[in-house]
Design an enzyme around this catalytic site. Structure first.
Site: not given
Length: 349
Positions: A97, A110, A117, A121, A124, A162-163, A216, A218, A335
């Protein structure tokens, strides 16, 4: 579609020149192909009309442009559009996506760098999907190349599925082509690449690219961040900040930290003090993000008042902070909400 053909998309001009030489064509044919790809965005080799007919036929026997149109799109009430793109480089029927976010005179894309991933997390949806594979540079660039609104783009953020630093070779190749004079010719200032802090990939990115970086965070607290982000065990936020301090962000390159706010969990004045202490002296900004609820994640959302207090404390103590507007939540494009349950040929909700 001829699966045996190789993609030209994702290749540098020098690589295109090598292909030209291998096909017995003049070296300048590579430069011509690069212009057709990255300036004109052609869909087929046949459209490269300043190549001889013989050259086009010879190249077409082995190569194709390699672009793929989106399989579908969803429109949000706020103007955000989420696209589903096929992934060519992985066997099977994978998709990713991509989110187009128009905002007055800005238009941000984006993009995704992986199918799923590994980071896991807690907040996510992509992490809950698990890891299915890395995108190639061509798959990453195709999200830009085949975007219907491509001509309107002002910014690109690698904040989709993904990272990015876990797929550093493809991400660096994609950003190289995006910023090369004989590529898309974008300024690095228009591109931001995110990471949870994958050290080896992050160091390579900082050394080999001039694009912006977003981390990231958090939570500034080790144990709390570990509970939210398993990657904290191998990639502590304190070590990531220490690495960033070795680089210069006082000029045009920007460093930012993404911070999802959870009500009563990480939005207190104590957290604000710890963030300030952690980042003091580092030229950076903090982007505060409202948590978007996802299935099987029992996390509380904060309210705007708490986010404003956190922003004001950070700003008042020398850390520039903003509250990022939430976009595309009604189509699961905000997000933390991206996921690819869809497969090519099976696009039912």
């Amino acid at each position: 579609m001829n699966e045996a053909k190789k993609a030209l998309l994702g290749l540098t001009t020098n690589e295109l020149k090598d292909i030209s030489a291998g096909a017995g064509l003049p070296a300048f044919t590579g430069s011509q192909m690069a212009k057709w790809l990255y300036d004109k965005h052609v869909r087929s080799i046949g459209e490269m009309t300043n190549l001889s007919k013989t050259a086009r036929q010879r190249l077409g026997e082995t190569y194709e442009v390699g672009c793929r149109e989106p399989l579908r799109c969803q429109h949000s009430s706020d103007g955000t559009i989420k696209y589903l793109f096929p992934v060519v480089s992985l066997s099977g029927s994978h998709c990713v996506e991509t989110v187009f976010i128009p905002d007055d005179d800005r238009a941000t894309l984006c993009v995704s760098s992986q199918v799923g991933c590994k980071m896991g997390c807690l907040f996510c949806q992509t992490g809950k999907q698990g890891f299915e594979g890395n995108l190639s540079a061509a798959d990453i660039l195709n999200q830009v190349y085949s975007l219907p609104e491509g001509g309107r783009l002002t910014n690109i953020v690698f904040m989709g599925q993904g990272e990015p630093m876990d797929n550093i070779d493809a991400v660096l190749r994609a950003t190289q082509i995006l910023t090369a004079a004989d590529g898309f010719a974008w300024s690095p200032k228009r591109i931001t690449v995110s990471s949870v802090g994958v050290k080896s990939g992050l160091k390579r990115f900082l050394d080999e690219s001039q694009c912006h970086v977003a981390i990231s965070m958090h939570s500034p607290l080790h144990e709390q961040r570990l509970a939210l982000m398993p990657a904290e065990r191998a990639m502590p936020i304190a070590e990531t900040v220490a690495l960033l301090r070795q680089y210069d962000f006082t000029r045009q390159r920007r460093c930012s930290f993404e911070y999802i706010c959870f009500g009563g969990l990480n939005d207190s004045e104590e957290h604000a003090r710890k963030i300030t202490r952690l980042l003091r002296g580092l030229e950076c900004r903090v982007n505060l993000i409202r948590f978007h609820a996802i299935p099987n994640a029992d996390l509380p959302a904060t309210d705007m008042g708490r986010m404003e207090q956190l922003r004001d404390y950070l700003t008042g103590h020398g850390i520039f902070a903003t509250i990022r507007a939430s976009r595309g939540e009604d189509i699961l494009a905000a997000c933390g909400l991206l996921s690819t349950a869809h497969k090519k040929g099976n696009l039912q909700e």
